[in-house]
Design an enzyme around this catalytic site. Structure first.
Site, short mmCIF file in Angstrom:
data_model
loop_
_atom_site.label_atom_id
_atom_site.label_comp_id
_atom_site.label_asym_id
_atom_site.label_seq_id
_atom_site.Cartn_x
_atom_site.Cartn_y
_atom_site.Cartn_z
N ARG A 10 14.83 -24.18 -77.40
CA ARG A 10 15.58 -25.26 -76.02
C ARG A 10 14.71 -26.45 -76.79
O ARG A 10 15.46 -27.44 -76.44
CB ARG A 10 14.85 -24.80 -75.17
N CYS B 189 8.64 -31.06 -69.59
CA CYS B 189 9.42 -29.67 -70.71
C CYS B 189 10.19 -29.60 -69.34
O CYS B 189 11.23 -30.55 -70.04
CB CYS B 189 8.49 -28.37 -69.74
#
Length: 297
Positions: free
Chosen positions: A197, A256
């Site tokens: 990601r 995050c």
């Protein structure tokens, strides 16, 4: 091994020494304190793909005395499309919720999940943000508890509400702070998402893939051993000093996908004796909501 600090002795029936655990608690320590009236266990099991999972799992069985808090309803505020998937909750409402479940100024809180601490770290950080240091993760989570053959129950605890006084700290930053310091020596940005990601691959949660310019990747799972427990403090310190590359801890900003798993990197730095880092609360889900912000793929 549980990490703790000794605070002034306080006598009460059955308990002679008050110990404050601020990072981790092991299974044996929690077992020994299940009947301690000054300890409170909180279950925060959650799945992004099934937001009702935690409540079902809690109802099916939990650590005796544990109270359940929901990641979306209790540990997050309302979304508006621009502030990320897990915005910070309102301080007054959060403080009221903490008091309602029985967290007072001297309460030792132990938090757990079954997701390698990803959700539990969020509650650990929220309590510290509001000035409550006596909070620790159950090292290894629910899996470690069950592996030790410890008791589970379906019984709901009797709540004993207390007064929780919030004393917020400068523990987080916003998008403007990050934007102003991108790729400067005044900010060391660490992204806790998985490497794929971070590279912009396999993005199935947020509408845009990639990462913030200048960020480096340290997946939150890299702080853990194969059994789900945290690596020893000395090992974490060596690894994090390499990641910091000379930057002081107070210049480190963690992010995050939505400000949840990044809290575990903050916890790891605390265990390593590297205090002072902060959270970019909106994280990638807030950052990528504005097409005017730069993205690296």
């Amino acid at each position: 091994m549980s990490r703790c600090s000794i605070v002034p002795t306080k006598r009460r029936p059955g308990w002679t020494t008050e110990v404050s655990y601020t990072t981790l608690v092991d299974v044996a320590t929690l077992q020994a304190h299940l009947d301690d009236p000054n300890w409170l266990v909180v279950d925060v099991r959650h799945q992004l793909s099934d937001t009702a999972y935690g409540e079902r799992a809690y109802a099916a069985g939990h650590i005796p005395g544990a109270v359940f808090l929901h990641c979306d309803r209790d540990l997050s505020g309302p979304m508006n499309g621009k502030n990320g998937r897990h915005p910070l909750p309102d301080i007054e409402q959060l403080a009221q919720r903490f008091g309602d479940i029985g967290i007072g100024s001297t309460t030792q809180v132990v938090v757990y999940d079954d997701a390698q601490g990803m959700i539990a770290g969020r509650l650990w950080w929220l309590l510290r943000w509001l000035g409550h240091d006596a909070v620790a993760l159950l090292d290894g989570g629910l899996q470690a508890w069950q592996a030790a053959g410890s008791t589970m129950t379906e019984l709901l605890p009797m709540l004993a509400p207390r007064v929780f006084v919030a004393r917020p700290r400068q523990a987080w930053v916003g998008a403007d702070y990050v934007l102003e310091r991108i790729e400067t020596p005044y900010m060391h940005l660490v992204d806790a998402r998985g490497p794929d990601r971070f590279r912009g691959e396999n993005e199935t949660i947020d509408p845009v893939g990639g990462h913030i310019p200048g960020a480096i990747n340290r997946c939150f799972k890299d702080n853990l051993q194969a059994d789900g427990r945290f690596k020893p403090a000395a090992q974490l310190r060596t690894e994090w000093l390499a990641i910091l590359a000379g930057s002081p801890p107070d210049q480190v900003i963690h992010q995050c996908g939505s400000g949840v798993s990044a809290c575990l990197n903050i916890l790891a730095m605390e265990i390593a004796g590297l205090s002072g880092s902060r959270l970019y609360a909106g994280s990638w889900s807030e950052w990528c909501a504005d097409p005017g912000r730069p993205v690296v793929r």
